[in-house]
Design an enzyme around this catalytic site. Structure first.
Site, PDB file in Angstrom:
ATOM      1  N   CYS A   1       0.832  -1.202   0.000  1.00 35.79           N
ATOM      2  CA  CYS A   1       0.000   0.000   0.000  1.00 35.79           C
ATOM      3  C   CYS A   1       0.872   1.259   0.000  1.00 35.79           C
ATOM      4  O   CYS A   1       1.389   1.656   1.050  1.00 35.79           O
ATOM      5  CB  CYS A   1      -0.903  -0.028   1.232  1.00 35.79           C
TER       6      CYS A   1
ATOM      7  N   CYS B   1      -0.364   4.158   2.111  1.00 34.79           N
ATOM      8  CA  CYS B   1      -0.116   3.958   3.544  1.00 34.79           C
ATOM      9  C   CYS B   1       1.353   4.205   3.882  1.00 34.79           C
ATOM     10  O   CYS B   1       1.671   4.855   4.877  1.00 34.79           O
ATOM     11  CB  CYS B   1      -0.453   2.525   3.951  1.00 34.79           C
ATOM     12  N   ASP B   2       2.269   3.668   3.088  1.00 40.33           N
ATOM     13  CA  ASP B   2       3.666   3.592   3.511  1.00 40.33           C
ATOM     14  C   ASP B   2       4.636   4.385   2.638  1.00 40.33           C
ATOM     15  O   ASP B   2       5.836   4.426   2.933  1.00 40.33           O
ATOM     16  CB  ASP B   2       4.108   2.114   3.539  1.00 40.33           C
TER      17      ASP B   2
HETATM   18  C1  LIG Z   1       1.240  -3.758   5.036  1.00 34.61           C
HETATM   19  C2  LIG Z   1       0.009  -2.907   5.097  1.00 34.61           C
HETATM   20  C3  LIG Z   1       0.069  -1.618   5.590  1.00 34.61           C
HETATM   21  C4  LIG Z   1      -1.069  -0.836   5.659  1.00 34.61           C
HETATM   22  N1  LIG Z   1      -0.959   0.413   6.183  1.00 34.61           N
HETATM   23  C5  LIG Z   1      -2.073   1.188   6.267  1.00 34.61           C
HETATM   24  C6  LIG Z   1      -1.979   2.508   6.804  1.00 34.61           C
HETATM   25  O1  LIG Z   1      -0.905   2.969   7.222  1.00 34.61           O
HETATM   26  N2  LIG Z   1      -3.112   3.248   6.837  1.00 34.61           N
HETATM   27  C7  LIG Z   1      -4.315   2.781   6.369  1.00 34.61           C
HETATM   28  O2  LIG Z   1      -5.318   3.503   6.432  1.00 34.61           O
HETATM   29  N3  LIG Z   1      -4.427   1.538   5.839  1.00 34.61           N
HETATM   30  C8  LIG Z   1      -3.333   0.742   5.780  1.00 34.61           C
HETATM   31  N4  LIG Z   1      -3.431  -0.494   5.218  1.00 34.61           N
HETATM   32  C9  LIG Z   1      -4.729  -0.926   4.667  1.00 34.61           C
HETATM   33  C10 LIG Z   1      -5.626  -1.396   5.816  1.00 34.61           C
HETATM   34  O3  LIG Z   1      -4.931  -2.345   6.597  1.00 34.61           O
HETATM   35  C11 LIG Z   1      -6.909  -2.009   5.278  1.00 34.61           C
HETATM   36  O4  LIG Z   1      -7.583  -1.064   4.463  1.00 34.61           O
HETATM   37  C12 LIG Z   1      -7.818  -2.420   6.434  1.00 34.61           C
HETATM   38  O5  LIG Z   1      -7.154  -3.334   7.266  1.00 34.61           O
HETATM   39  C13 LIG Z   1      -9.114  -3.058   5.907  1.00 34.61           C
HETATM   40  O6  LIG Z   1      -9.843  -3.472   7.020  1.00 34.61           O
HETATM   41  P1  LIG Z   1     -10.941  -4.622   6.898  1.00 34.61           P
HETATM   42  O7  LIG Z   1     -11.455  -4.813   8.287  1.00 34.61           O
HETATM   43  O8  LIG Z   1     -11.888  -4.294   5.828  1.00 34.61           O
HETATM   44  O9  LIG Z   1     -10.181  -5.920   6.398  1.00 34.61           O
HETATM   45  P2  LIG Z   1      -8.912  -6.711   7.008  1.00 34.61           P
HETATM   46  O10 LIG Z   1      -8.040  -5.856   7.838  1.00 34.61           O
HETATM   47  O11 LIG Z   1      -8.322  -7.420   5.832  1.00 34.61           O
HETATM   48  O12 LIG Z   1      -9.595  -7.790   7.963  1.00 34.61           O
HETATM   49  C14 LIG Z   1     -10.320  -8.873   7.459  1.00 34.61           C
HETATM   50  C15 LIG Z   1     -10.720  -9.785   8.616  1.00 34.61           C
HETATM   51  O13 LIG Z   1     -11.609 -10.784   8.120  1.00 34.61           O
HETATM   52  C16 LIG Z   1     -11.210 -12.054   8.606  1.00 34.61           C
HETATM   53  N5  LIG Z   1     -11.691 -13.062   7.656  1.00 34.61           N
HETATM   54  C17 LIG Z   1     -11.240 -13.332   6.394  1.00 34.61           C
HETATM   55  N6  LIG Z   1     -11.956 -14.340   5.846  1.00 34.61           N
HETATM   56  C18 LIG Z   1     -12.894 -14.689   6.782  1.00 34.61           C
HETATM   57  C19 LIG Z   1     -13.936 -15.655   6.808  1.00 34.61           C
HETATM   58  N7  LIG Z   1     -14.157 -16.504   5.788  1.00 34.61           N
HETATM   59  N8  LIG Z   1     -14.714 -15.752   7.933  1.00 34.61           N
HETATM   60  C20 LIG Z   1     -14.502 -14.906   8.992  1.00 34.61           C
HETATM   61  N9  LIG Z   1     -13.528 -13.970   9.012  1.00 34.61           N
HETATM   62  C21 LIG Z   1     -12.720 -13.880   7.922  1.00 34.61           C
HETATM   63  C22 LIG Z   1      -9.700 -11.963   8.736  1.00 34.61           C
HETATM   64  O14 LIG Z   1      -9.216 -12.948   9.659  1.00 34.61           O
HETATM   65  C23 LIG Z   1      -9.571 -10.535   9.282  1.00 34.61           C
HETATM   66  O15 LIG Z   1      -9.747 -10.544  10.676  1.00 34.61           O
HETATM   67  C24 LIG Z   1      -2.316  -1.317   5.175  1.00 34.61           C
HETATM   68  C25 LIG Z   1      -2.389  -2.623   4.655  1.00 34.61           C
HETATM   69  C26 LIG Z   1      -1.254  -3.421   4.639  1.00 34.61           C
HETATM   70  C27 LIG Z   1      -1.354  -4.827   4.107  1.00 34.61           C
END
Ligand SMILES: Cc1cc2nc3c(=O)[nH]c(=O)nc-3n(C[C@H](O)[C@H](O)[C@H](O)COP(=O)(O)OP(=O)(O)OC[C@H]3O[C@@H](n4cnc5c(N)ncnc54)[C@H](O)[C@@H]3O)c2cc1C
Length: 345
Positions: free
Chosen positions: A135, A138-139
């Site tokens: 990302c 983000c970084d």
């Molecule tokens: C390396 C990195 C750095 C980042 N840095 C930033 C930053 O600095 N600032 C920023 O704003 N964003 C950042 N992001 C982006 C940010 O992390 C994501 O936009 C955010 O985490 C999305 O949140 P989410 O809850 O939608 O999904 P996720 O964080 O992907 O969480 C998904 C969840 O669903 C669960 N899950 C998956 N499949 C299933 C299933 N079948 N049944 C039940 N549960 C399931 C997983 O275990 C997890 O707990 C970064 C991403 C990465 C990879």
């Protein structure tokens, strides 16, 4: 067979936690399924500098732990396991989990995220979040004055490269073929930028560095016929180069975690993202094509994919679920979906 829950939240990333806080404060006693990656993608990163309310930045793990504490304080329950299959036709709906359990629930918020594809290069498991990222938004700002690599050849790779060029000294786009998949306009913008170079027919095979120093270099292979990593792995003749770089960004797409929706009436787009009912204005609602199923975070948002937007849609999904549960008859097979109107304000 378990009791019937009012609300199950699938996913314990930012979106799921935000939904859990709102739902728990509304006395819906949400059950949060953690999935295989408790805490979600933010647990992969060290510093988050763009989440509102943390002027000095905050660690990804710390932000997630705080969110979980907040949800638990209001009564959210967390449970291990992922949804493997969903029967959304009956009422209550039934969710089959990886633990062998079956959950029954009146409403479901799906916040299962979208996993960034990884290349499979040596060193990536150790260095993800330590100079290796998926990302740039983000970084990117951590790489002022660095030389960085972007892996990919589509529009998102061009976007990442153009964004990184604001900070980095140089950006090299590694692409395994000699022509880009990106749209002509995006490709042109990247090609015309003085600080962006292209390494054609080239692939990453190893990233070097440590969690203390971050990324310090990378090994790449190239071959005039393209797809050089395949030739390299088969023991063929490739050109190998060591590059001094301070950052590597993967931009080869995301996989939304929606496999368990494949045989349901929830609408998915061609890439597998959940389609919410807002039509062209997807942010208008978190409702999906199935009554009582709401979607939040990266799993319904191929465009922004930020922690703050995931938290925002998480709160929307909990509010939408609360409104729906209030109006839905307890035993109806097809409960009516309340249509928001100005009178609701
Ligand atoms: C390396 C990195 C750095 C980042 N840095 C930033 C930053 O600095 N600032 C920023 O704003 N964003 C950042 N992001 C982006 C940010 O992390 C994501 O936009 C955010 O985490 C999305 O949140 P989410 O809850 O939608 O999904 P996720 O964080 O992907 O969480 C998904 C969840 O669903 C669960 N899950 C998956 N499949 C299933 C299933 N079948 N049944 C039940 N549960 C399931 C997983 O275990 C997890 O707990 C970064 C991403 C990465 C990879």
């Amino acid at each position: 067979m378990s009791d019937v829950h009012d609300l199950v939240v699938a996913g314990s990333g930012v979106a799921g936690l935000s939904a859990a806080v709102y739902a728990a404060r509304a006395d819906l006693d949400p059950l949060v399924l953690e999935g295989d990656e408790p805490g979600g993608q933010l647990t992969l990163t060290t510093d988050v500098e763009n989440y509102l309310g943390f002027p000095d930045g905050v660690g990804g793990m710390e932000l997630i732990q705080r969110g979980r504490d907040q949800a638990e304080r209001f009564g959210a329950e967390f449970r291990h396991g992922s949804i493997e299959a969903a029967d959304l036709d009956g009422r209550p709906m039934e969710l089959s989990l990886s633990t062998g359990e079956t959950l029954r629930t009146r409403a479901l918020v799906v916040a299962t995220g979208a996993s960034a594809r990884w290349v499979g290069a040596d060193g990536e498991d150790e260095l993800m979040g330590y100079g290796l990222s998926t990302c740039a938004t983000c970084d990117g700002a951590f790489h002022r004055g660095d030389d960085v690599l972007v892996v990919g050849g589509g529009d998102s790779a061009m976007e990442e490269a153009l964004f990184l060029a604001k900070f980095a000294d140089s950006v090299t786009v590694l692409h395994r073929r000699a022509d880009l998949r990106a749209s002509e306009i995006m490709a042109e913008r990247a090609r015309e930028h003085d600080d962006i170079e292209f390494a054609w027919n080239t692939e990453l095979v190893a990233i070097h560095g440590s969690t203390e120093e971050g990324v310090t270099g990378a090994t790449v292979v190239s071959h005039p016929d393209g797809h050089p990593a395949e030739t390299y792995e088969a023991g063929g003749d490739v050109t190998m180069d060591e590059l001094d770089v301070g950052g590597v960004f993967y931009a080869i797409g995301h996989e939304p975690n929606t496999e368990f929706f494949r045989d349901t009436a929830v609408e998915l787009d061609d890439s597998g993202y959940v389609q919410t009912a807002g039509g062209g204005d997807a942010w208008a609602t978190t409702e999906t094509a199935v009554d009582g199923v709401f979607a939040a975070g990266d799993v319904m948002d191929p465009d922004y994919q930020q922690a703050v937007t995931a938290a925002g849609t998480g709160s929307m999904a909990a509010l939408d679920a609360e409104t729906w549960l209030e109006a839905a008859p307890l035993d109806s097979a097809q409960p009516a979906v309340p249509v928001p109107s100005e009178a609701d304000d």
